[in-house]
Design an enzyme around this catalytic site. Structure first.
Site, PDB file in Angstrom:
ATOM      1  CE  LYS A  25      -1.556   1.341   3.937  1.00  0.00           C
ATOM      2  NZ  LYS A  25      -2.216   1.838   5.164  1.00  0.00           N
ATOM      3  CG  ASP A  52      -6.215   2.790   1.885  1.00  0.00           C
ATOM      4  OD1 ASP A  52      -7.451   2.914   2.066  1.00  0.00           O
ATOM      5  OD2 ASP A  52      -5.385   2.832   2.811  1.00  0.00           O
ATOM      6  CG  ASN A  94      -9.834   5.474   7.420  1.00  0.00           C
ATOM      7  OD1 ASN A  94      -9.258   6.508   7.762  1.00  0.00           O
ATOM      8  ND2 ASN A  94     -10.101   4.501   8.258  1.00  0.00           N
ATOM      9  N   GLY A  96      -4.810   7.362   4.631  1.00  0.00           N
ATOM     10  CA  GLY A  96      -3.818   8.347   5.072  1.00  0.00           C
ATOM     11  C   GLY A  96      -2.748   8.562   4.009  1.00  0.00           C
ATOM     12  CB  SER A 205       6.959   5.416  11.269  1.00  0.00           C
ATOM     13  OG  SER A 205       6.008   5.330  12.292  1.00  0.00           O
ATOM     14  CG  ASP A 325       1.047   0.046   9.757  1.00  0.00           C
ATOM     15  OD1 ASP A 325       0.744   0.730  10.754  1.00  0.00           O
ATOM     16  OD2 ASP A 325       0.977   0.474   8.590  1.00  0.00           O
ATOM     17  CE  LYS A 352       0.152   4.284  12.320  1.00  0.00           C
ATOM     18  NZ  LYS A 352       1.103   3.885  11.327  1.00  0.00           N
ATOM     19  CD  GLU A 353      -5.610   2.288   8.775  1.00  0.00           C
ATOM     20  OE1 GLU A 353      -4.873   2.523   9.767  1.00  0.00           O
ATOM     21  OE2 GLU A 353      -5.158   2.038   7.646  1.00  0.00           O
ATOM     22  NE  ARG A 356      -4.296  -0.008  12.841  1.00  0.00           N
ATOM     23  CZ  ARG A 356      -3.602   0.035  11.708  1.00  0.00           C
ATOM     24  NH1 ARG A 356      -2.301   0.274  11.724  1.00  0.00           N
ATOM     25  NH2 ARG A 356      -4.208  -0.181  10.558  1.00  0.00           N
ATOM     26  CG  HIS A 397      -6.492  -2.670   6.788  1.00  0.00           C
ATOM     27  ND1 HIS A 397      -5.333  -2.737   6.074  1.00  0.00           N
ATOM     28  CD2 HIS A 397      -6.374  -1.548   7.552  1.00  0.00           C
ATOM     29  CE1 HIS A 397      -4.562  -1.697   6.372  1.00  0.00           C
ATOM     30  NE2 HIS A 397      -5.182  -0.963   7.254  1.00  0.00           N
ATOM     31  NE  ARG A 398      -1.585  -2.466   8.498  1.00  0.00           N
ATOM     32  CZ  ARG A 398      -1.313  -3.094   7.354  1.00  0.00           C
ATOM     33  NH1 ARG A 398      -1.427  -4.412   7.276  1.00  0.00           N
ATOM     34  NH2 ARG A 398      -0.943  -2.427   6.287  1.00  0.00           N
ATOM     35  CE  LYS A 429      -7.570   2.392   5.361  1.00  0.00           C
ATOM     36  NZ  LYS A 429      -6.199   2.833   5.261  1.00  0.00           N
TER      37      LYS A 429
END
Ligand code: C5P
Length: 666
Positions: A25, A52, A94, A96, A205, A325, A352-353, A356, A397-398, A429
């Site tokens: 992604k 995405d 959604n 980013g 990151s 992630d 995040k989404e 988390r 999704h994760r 996603k």
């Protein structure tokens, strides 16, 4: 996948085989933007096809880029830095990876060329911060209006306005590294002189910034770096398309299969194709974390092979800032460990989404786990006493993909429980066919794979009901009547005497049968329409009386019992073929109702029919099916009788789903 409300994963027992990962992604959306900013065409191969990337492609089209498919590749005809559309409203879902870089690029283009763009997304996107990026862009002279809450999308980016590029551009690096990525991707648009970008706060990151720098390099822009504090975009930088780009497999998506191998690949490895030791993506370093938990991993340039090493897995304490992630996967692996697992330095999970840290903690607890959390850490204890749970996925999704690994609880406890994943389609996603891919490499005991049987007489509506129930649950469907119909048709074509059971049974193993997308193929021929003909139904009921024929078709029917479950319709599904089915339904619509339905069906297809003779035919077939000695048409003792004479299809489906829910442990 259909948008089913939930997907139940039965207990899974092992794993082996190879998976090919969808494209990354992070790389896909960066490449698309860089290709769009470059002059001329870029052929993008192995692009991720997902929600995405779809929103990014839509946005590029709205901005006037050429976007088309050539074979499997996507071709982008870029803007070369010149706007073709001066007004657009871009909906970015959604994503980013679309919102942040597009905001930066469009703000700069609007400033230099004059334009007005709006960027917005789903509700959660409007809760994901972007203020630090907006502040940095405003500092440069960009005109940006908050259309909702200050510091969050939606935004309006407008111009012209005068940019001040002499002073360093300062941006915070400790909330999301995507703010820095966005600036680095976009600032070459206006780099008449060297532009210096300085990071405020400790950059998180970092591997994602490395991806950004590597891809900028491929598009002709050599950013100079001073540690992780400052970045210089050289004067006169110009985006140059490399012509063709191959997108690597998604390293974050690999983490589920690495986890799978560590937990369940005991005999043969799980082979993961698309990422490996030469991967650009920081998340490949997830394999170090998995190895620390006990996985045995071999790597090649673009592949990984993973097997179980230590078992139980080993609890670890790890700073996960470099793999934000993929690290989510560790929290589910932690359930299978010998001690607690603590992940630290993961504050970014909260923006995040979904949040988390909160999401993983809440859902792991539903399984029975002991979980502690802090602002930027989470600790998970091993789990012994597993509970069947319906996992909420927060449109993330994760979360959905991680929790599929909880279905292996039968490897650590005798009381194996299924796991329900709510709203499983959120995997679209980044990995639209995640569950299909998973089912391709996991091993389940047939007895664990749930079966719903729907038996009943001719024209009772079994087929439609089975199809709809299968769709609602994401289960496969077996139309066992089709097998008898094929046998009858093939026997007739071969000129056999249909009363000779041995002769008809003997041709069954020679049939080259294939099922796909609701069609049945006999060799190369699509026989679906022939099979549905009334005449073929009669042939079927003639050959179906022979025990030899029924025996010859037995294994073929059992083979349909595949993950995640099966709805089987016929005459003896609940009695002879799947006597252990979790739910057995027997339809008992009257002959008059059934004849009427069949009549309507035929008339609507333009086939003339006589209702009385239809009814006689039905009754004759019912008689033969009921009175034959081999598997006569009778309800199983534990079947639920459903008189659907006066019910709509929807009402029948709801009734069956209701019975199903009552039998599930969630
Ligand atoms: O369900 P359908 O009408 O397609 O089935 C055709 C014929 O095949 C039935 O009339 C019945 O004789 C036979 N059949 C069977 N056992 C099944 C399914 C169908 O005997 N499980």
């Amino acid at each position: 996948m259909f948008k089913i409300p939930f997907l139940d994963l039965p207990p899974l027992r092992g794993a082996a085989g190879a998976v090919r990962l969808p494209g990354s992604k992070s790389i896909s959306n960066r490449v698309l933007l860089l290709a769009a900013l470059s002059e001329g065409k870029t052929v993008v191969r192995d692009l991720l096809a997902s929600d995405d990337t779809a929103v990014m492609l839509d946005a590029l089209r709205a901005l006037g880029c050429g976007v088309w498919n050539e074979g499997d590749a996507v071709v982008i005809d870029g803007l070369g830095g010149r706007l073709r559309a001066r007004e657009a409203k871009l909906f970015l879902g959604n994503a980013g990876t679309a919102m942040r870089p597009l905001t930066a690029a469009l703000a700069l283009l609007a400033a230099t060329q004059g334009a007005s763009f709006e960027v917005s997304g789903v509700a959660r996107m409007h809760e994901r911060p972007i203020g630090d990026l907006v502040d940095a862009l405003r500092g440069l002279g960009c005109e940006i209006d908050d259309l909702g809450n200050a510091g969050y999308p939606p935004l309006r980016l407008r111009g012209p306005s005068t940019l001040a590029l002499d002073a360093p551009v300062r941006v915070r690096g400790d909330v999301s590294s995507q703010f820095l990525t966005a600036l680095l991707l976009a600032l070459p648009l206006v780099a008449e002189h060297d532009i210096r970008v300085e990071v405020i706060g400790e950059l998180i990151s970092k591997p994602y910034i490395e991806i950004t720098l590597a891809l900028l390099e491929r598009f002709g822009i050599a950013v100079k770096r001073e540690g992780w504090e400052a970045f210089i975009i050289p004067a006169a930088s110009r985006y140059r398309s490399p012509g063709e780009v191959f997108v690597e497999g998604d390293a974050s998506s690999a983490s589920y299969f690495v986890g799978l191998g560590a937990i369940a690949a005991t005999d043969a490895p799980i082979r993961i194709e698309g990422v490996g030791s030469e991967s650009l993506q920081g998340d490949v370093r997830f394999i170090e974390a998995a190895a620390a938990m006990g996985a045995q991993i071999k790597t090649g340039p673009n592949w990984l092979e993973v097997r179980r090493g230590a078992w139980p897995l080993k609890g670890i304490t790890l700073d996960c800032n470099h793999i934000p992630d993929a690290a989510m996967t560790l929290t589910v692996m932690a359930l299978y460990a010998d001690g607690a697992t603590t992940l630290t330095n993961i504050a970014s999970w909260r923006v995040k989404e979904t949040d988390r840290i909160a999401a993983m903690a809440a859902e792991l607890r539903k399984l029975g786990a002991t979980v502690d959390e802090g602002p930027d850490w989470i600790r998970v204890e091993p789990l012994k006493d597993w509970k069947a749970a319906a996992i909420h996925t927060y449109d993330d999704h994760r979360v959905a993909m991680c929790f599929s690994l909880a279905a292996f609880n039968g490897l650590v406890t005798d009381a194996a429980v299924p796991v329900r994943i709510l709203e499983p389609h959120c995997v679209a996603k980044t990995f639209p066919d995640y569950f299909e891919t998973l089912f391709g490499v996991v091993i389940a005991n047939a007895a664990d794979v749930p079966v719903i049987t729907i038996d009943g007489p001719t024209a009772s509506g079994k087929g439609t009901l089975a199809d709809e129930v299968g769709k609602a649950l994401g289960f496969g469907v077996l139309d066992s009547g089709a097998l008898y119909r094929v046998a009858g048709l093939a026997a007739r074509r071969a000129g056999l005497n249909l009363d000779d059971g041995d002769a008809v049974a003997a041709i069954v193993p020679t049939l080259q049968l294939r099922f796909g997308d609701g069609h049945v193929f006999l060799g190369q021929e699509d026989v679906s329409a022939r099979l549905r003909a009334e005449a073929t139904g009669l042939l079927a009921s003639q050959v179906a009386v022979h025990p030899q024929v029924r025996k010859a078709l037995h294994q073929l029917q059992l083979d349909f019992r595949r993950l995640p479950g099966l709805v089987a319709d016929g005459r003896d599904m609940g009695t002879a073929i799947f006597p252990d089915a979790s739910l057995k339904v027997f339809l008992i619509a009257s002959a008059a109702t059934r004849a009427e339905r069949r009549h309507k069906q035929l008339i609507s297809k333009g086939i003339s029919a006589n209702i009385d003779s239809l009814r006689e035919d039905l009754e004759a077939r019912d008689e033969r099916d009921k009175n034959r000695s081999a598997s006569p048409l009778v309800p199983a003792q534990d079947a639920q009788l459903l008189d659907n004479s006066a019910l709509t299809i929807e009402a029948s489906v709801d009734q069956v789903l209701d019975w199903w829910q009552q039998r599930r442990p969630f």
